[in-house]
Design a protein around this motif. Sequence first.
Motif, PDB file in Angstrom:
ATOM      1  N   ILE A 136      40.921  42.036  40.332  1.00  0.00           N
ATOM      2  CA  ILE A 136      42.364  42.087  40.162  1.00  0.00           C
ATOM      3  C   ILE A 136      42.783  43.548  40.045  1.00  0.00           C
ATOM      4  CG2 ILE A 136      42.132  41.700  37.669  1.00  0.00           C
ATOM      5  CD1 ILE A 136      45.072  40.537  39.907  1.00  0.00           C
ATOM      6  N   PHE A 137      43.800  43.935  40.824  1.00  0.00           N
ATOM      7  CA  PHE A 137      44.157  45.350  40.903  1.00  0.00           C
ATOM      8  C   PHE A 137      45.669  45.517  40.935  1.00  0.00           C
ATOM      9  CE2 PHE A 137      45.119  49.152  43.494  1.00  0.00           C
ATOM     10  CZ  PHE A 137      44.544  50.114  42.688  1.00  0.00           C
ATOM     11  N   LYS A 138      46.168  46.454  40.127  1.00  0.00           N
ATOM     12  CA  LYS A 138      47.593  46.796  40.119  1.00  0.00           C
ATOM     13  C   LYS A 138      47.808  48.032  40.975  1.00  0.00           C
ATOM     14  CE  LYS A 138      51.513  47.718  37.033  1.00  0.00           C
ATOM     15  NZ  LYS A 138      51.925  47.926  35.606  1.00  0.00           N
ATOM     16  N   ALA A 139      48.579  47.894  42.047  1.00  0.00           N
ATOM     17  CA  ALA A 139      48.823  48.986  42.982  1.00  0.00           C
ATOM     18  C   ALA A 139      49.831  49.982  42.403  1.00  0.00           C
ATOM     19  CB  ALA A 139      49.329  48.428  44.300  1.00  0.00           C
ATOM     20  N   GLN A 140      50.004  51.093  43.095  1.00  0.00           N
ATOM     21  CA  GLN A 140      50.896  52.153  42.630  1.00  0.00           C
ATOM     22  C   GLN A 140      52.347  51.699  42.576  1.00  0.00           C
ATOM     23  OE1 GLN A 140      48.427  54.090  41.243  1.00  0.00           O
ATOM     24  NE2 GLN A 140      49.924  55.697  41.655  1.00  0.00           N
ATOM     25  N   ASP A 141      52.726  50.702  43.373  1.00  0.00           N
ATOM     26  CA  ASP A 141      54.104  50.205  43.359  1.00  0.00           C
ATOM     27  C   ASP A 141      54.319  49.106  42.326  1.00  0.00           C
ATOM     28  OD1 ASP A 141      52.775  48.080  44.490  1.00  0.00           O
ATOM     29  OD2 ASP A 141      53.831  48.137  46.405  1.00  0.00           O
ATOM     30  N   GLY A 142      53.298  48.824  41.512  1.00  0.00           N
ATOM     31  CA  GLY A 142      53.422  47.832  40.455  1.00  0.00           C
ATOM     32  C   GLY A 142      53.065  46.421  40.851  1.00  0.00           C
ATOM     33  N   ARG A 143      52.751  46.194  42.132  1.00  0.00           N
ATOM     34  CA  ARG A 143      52.368  44.860  42.586  1.00  0.00           C
ATOM     35  C   ARG A 143      50.884  44.619  42.319  1.00  0.00           C
ATOM     36  NH1 ARG A 143      54.814  45.182  48.596  1.00  0.00           N
ATOM     37  NH2 ARG A 143      54.173  42.980  48.766  1.00  0.00           N
ATOM     38  N   TYR A 144      50.547  43.352  42.096  1.00  0.00           N
ATOM     39  CA  TYR A 144      49.160  42.985  41.803  1.00  0.00           C
ATOM     40  C   TYR A 144      48.525  42.320  43.022  1.00  0.00           C
ATOM     41  CZ  TYR A 144      50.159  43.749  36.844  1.00  0.00           C
ATOM     42  OH  TYR A 144      50.498  44.308  35.635  1.00  0.00           O
ATOM     43  N   THR A 174      47.854  40.920  25.931  1.00  0.00           N
ATOM     44  CA  THR A 174      46.902  39.915  26.392  1.00  0.00           C
ATOM     45  C   THR A 174      46.053  40.457  27.526  1.00  0.00           C
ATOM     46  OG1 THR A 174      48.429  38.132  25.785  1.00  0.00           O
ATOM     47  CG2 THR A 174      46.650  37.578  27.305  1.00  0.00           C
ATOM     48  N   LEU A 175      44.766  40.137  27.483  1.00  0.00           N
ATOM     49  CA  LEU A 175      43.842  40.494  28.548  1.00  0.00           C
ATOM     50  C   LEU A 175      43.582  39.254  29.383  1.00  0.00           C
ATOM     51  CD1 LEU A 175      42.248  43.045  29.443  1.00  0.00           C
ATOM     52  CD2 LEU A 175      40.285  42.123  28.198  1.00  0.00           C
ATOM     53  N   TYR A 176      43.719  39.402  30.684  1.00  0.00           N
ATOM     54  CA  TYR A 176      43.465  38.304  31.611  1.00  0.00           C
ATOM     55  C   TYR A 176      42.209  38.612  32.415  1.00  0.00           C
ATOM     56  CZ  TYR A 176      48.217  36.957  30.442  1.00  0.00           C
ATOM     57  OH  TYR A 176      49.345  36.590  29.752  1.00  0.00           O
ATOM     58  N   VAL A 177      41.365  37.611  32.591  1.00  0.00           N
ATOM     59  CA  VAL A 177      40.147  37.787  33.376  1.00  0.00           C
ATOM     60  C   VAL A 177      40.145  36.808  34.549  1.00  0.00           C
ATOM     61  CG1 VAL A 177      38.726  36.212  31.970  1.00  0.00           C
ATOM     62  CG2 VAL A 177      37.630  37.972  33.362  1.00  0.00           C
ATOM     63  N   ASP A 219      54.333  35.431  36.005  1.00  0.00           N
ATOM     64  CA  ASP A 219      55.728  35.076  35.729  1.00  0.00           C
ATOM     65  C   ASP A 219      56.056  35.023  34.244  1.00  0.00           C
ATOM     66  OD1 ASP A 219      54.601  32.724  34.778  1.00  0.00           O
ATOM     67  OD2 ASP A 219      55.381  31.441  36.372  1.00  0.00           O
ATOM     68  N   GLY A 220      55.122  35.521  33.427  1.00  0.00           N
ATOM     69  CA  GLY A 220      55.326  35.489  31.989  1.00  0.00           C
ATOM     70  C   GLY A 220      54.538  34.393  31.304  1.00  0.00           C
ATOM     71  N   LYS A 221      54.136  33.376  32.088  1.00  0.00           N
ATOM     72  CA  LYS A 221      53.346  32.276  31.549  1.00  0.00           C
ATOM     73  C   LYS A 221      52.060  32.055  32.336  1.00  0.00           C
ATOM     74  CE  LYS A 221      57.235  29.674  29.593  1.00  0.00           C
ATOM     75  NZ  LYS A 221      57.951  28.361  29.591  1.00  0.00           N
ATOM     76  N   LYS A 222      52.125  32.232  33.627  1.00  0.00           N
ATOM     77  CA  LYS A 222      50.952  31.975  34.462  1.00  0.00           C
ATOM     78  C   LYS A 222      50.954  32.890  35.678  1.00  0.00           C
ATOM     79  CE  LYS A 222      53.053  28.257  37.165  1.00  0.00           C
ATOM     80  NZ  LYS A 222      52.896  26.865  37.653  1.00  0.00           N
ATOM     81  N   TRP A 223      49.792  32.966  36.316  1.00  0.00           N
ATOM     82  CA  TRP A 223      49.627  33.720  37.552  1.00  0.00           C
ATOM     83  C   TRP A 223      49.921  32.802  38.736  1.00  0.00           C
ATOM     84  CZ3 TRP A 223      48.783  38.890  37.884  1.00  0.00           C
ATOM     85  CH2 TRP A 223      48.402  39.539  36.696  1.00  0.00           C
ATOM     86  N   PRO A 227      40.526  25.630  40.145  1.00  0.00           N
ATOM     87  CA  PRO A 227      40.437  27.022  40.603  1.00  0.00           C
ATOM     88  C   PRO A 227      41.815  27.618  40.895  1.00  0.00           C
ATOM     89  CG  PRO A 227      38.857  25.636  41.771  1.00  0.00           C
ATOM     90  CD  PRO A 227      39.756  24.711  41.006  1.00  0.00           C
ATOM     91  N   PHE A 228      41.990  28.869  40.535  1.00  0.00           N
ATOM     92  CA  PHE A 228      43.211  29.594  40.884  1.00  0.00           C
ATOM     93  C   PHE A 228      43.219  29.907  42.374  1.00  0.00           C
ATOM     94  CE2 PHE A 228      45.300  33.702  41.632  1.00  0.00           C
ATOM     95  CZ  PHE A 228      46.586  33.400  41.214  1.00  0.00           C
ATOM     96  N   LEU A 229      42.079  30.375  42.885  1.00  0.00           N
ATOM     97  CA  LEU A 229      41.925  30.641  44.313  1.00  0.00           C
ATOM     98  C   LEU A 229      40.710  29.871  44.818  1.00  0.00           C
ATOM     99  CD1 LEU A 229      42.998  32.255  46.753  1.00  0.00           C
ATOM    100  CD2 LEU A 229      41.302  34.014  46.199  1.00  0.00           C
ATOM    101  N   PRO A 230      40.932  28.730  45.473  1.00  0.00           N
ATOM    102  CA  PRO A 230      39.817  27.923  45.966  1.00  0.00           C
ATOM    103  C   PRO A 230      39.259  28.467  47.280  1.00  0.00           C
ATOM    104  CG  PRO A 230      41.884  26.868  46.512  1.00  0.00           C
ATOM    105  CD  PRO A 230      42.237  28.089  45.700  1.00  0.00           C
ATOM    106  N   ASN A 231      38.140  27.906  47.693  1.00  0.00           N
ATOM    107  CA  ASN A 231      37.627  28.230  49.017  1.00  0.00           C
ATOM    108  C   ASN A 231      38.572  27.670  50.075  1.00  0.00           C
ATOM    109  OD1 ASN A 231      36.662  25.552  48.166  1.00  0.00           O
ATOM    110  ND2 ASN A 231      35.629  25.514  50.160  1.00  0.00           N
ATOM    111  N   GLY A 232      38.460  28.191  51.303  1.00  0.00           N
ATOM    112  CA  GLY A 232      39.377  27.790  52.357  1.00  0.00           C
ATOM    113  C   GLY A 232      39.094  26.406  52.911  1.00  0.00           C
ATOM    114  N   LYS A 233      40.033  25.916  53.680  1.00  0.00           N
ATOM    115  CA  LYS A 233      39.900  24.618  54.328  1.00  0.00           C
ATOM    116  C   LYS A 233      38.866  24.691  55.451  1.00  0.00           C
ATOM    117  CE  LYS A 233      44.701  23.318  53.361  1.00  0.00           C
ATOM    118  NZ  LYS A 233      46.006  22.927  53.967  1.00  0.00           N
TER     119      LYS A 233
END
Length: 320
Positions: free
Chosen positions: A280-288, A226-229, A312-316, A260-266
């Motif tokens: 979206i970027f995957k670092a060398q240690d596998g974290r996104y 699956t490709l996520y955008v 988590d397998g279903k959502k970000w 929104p997944f990431l909304p504007n701030g308060k």
Amino acid sequence: MRLLVIFFLFCSTVALAQQKPAMYYSDSGVIARPIAKDPKIVYFRGLYLMYYSVPGHNNQSWSIGIASSKDLTNWKKIGTITPAADYEKNGLCAPGALVKNNKVHLFYQTYGNGKNDAICHAISDDGIHFSRNATNPIFRPTGEWTCGRAIDAEVVEFRNRYFLYFATRDSSYKIQMQGVAATTSLNTSFNRNEWTQLVDSSILKPSLDWEKQCVEGASCVQIGKTLYVFYAGAYNNEPQQIGVAKSKDGVRWERMSDVPFLPNGKPGSWNESESGHPDIFKAQDGRYYLFFQGNNNKGGSWYLSKVEVKFDGKKWNIVD
């Protein structure tokens, strides 16, 4: 009374410090005020490199800044890509990038040409000095659905070829939306004649209230088949916010949420005016990590930051 005033000043200073994230990067080396937009991260020769847009005086002649980091938080500017070719004399910005065969490939848009802005390509051995593709501009969309403009390039390897996602506008020049082209294989030089527009229509256009009249700034990552955008909804400071969609074929997309997944701030936060233009970027240690731009003064300044995210397998989800 004096002690009370000192106490309130101390509290205000602490609150201001707390609202700023650990990564809070901007560029004031071109113009007096700090502005950096449109982040794109790659890992190259032991360093993280970040490419971003920076304006010239009076917001004209945009260029692409380059910063390096070892930890994805602390960044140091190491270069600038300025207009050189005739087709980019009015400016260049909104970088996309990938590493292929130990070289950095940069995909960027021309700036200041209205409907004629298009996607260009350049290549580098060191990530700093780039040679332009002789066939530039390499892509502009065609068809009655589009005005012919292409900006915000994202090139990603998927299903044994490269997909190019771009933002364009409709024929009225009002609605910003996503289109897609692709190469026939992974064995490509990214030249103009190697790209094919896959559909004669938008693949993702604004339909939710918070997206208003704009979907732009696509950034993709593949997990499994699956490709996520991650994409920006609404024009800058309306506020622009970040959503997520998914696809099995790279053409047909399904939003993962109506909000929104990431909304504007308060109110009062550093990104009150928007959280926009994701990478979206995957670092060398596998974290996104989700990189994005923000400000709290309707574009008077711009900063780049990031949040850690996890699938988590279903959502970000955003990691607290």
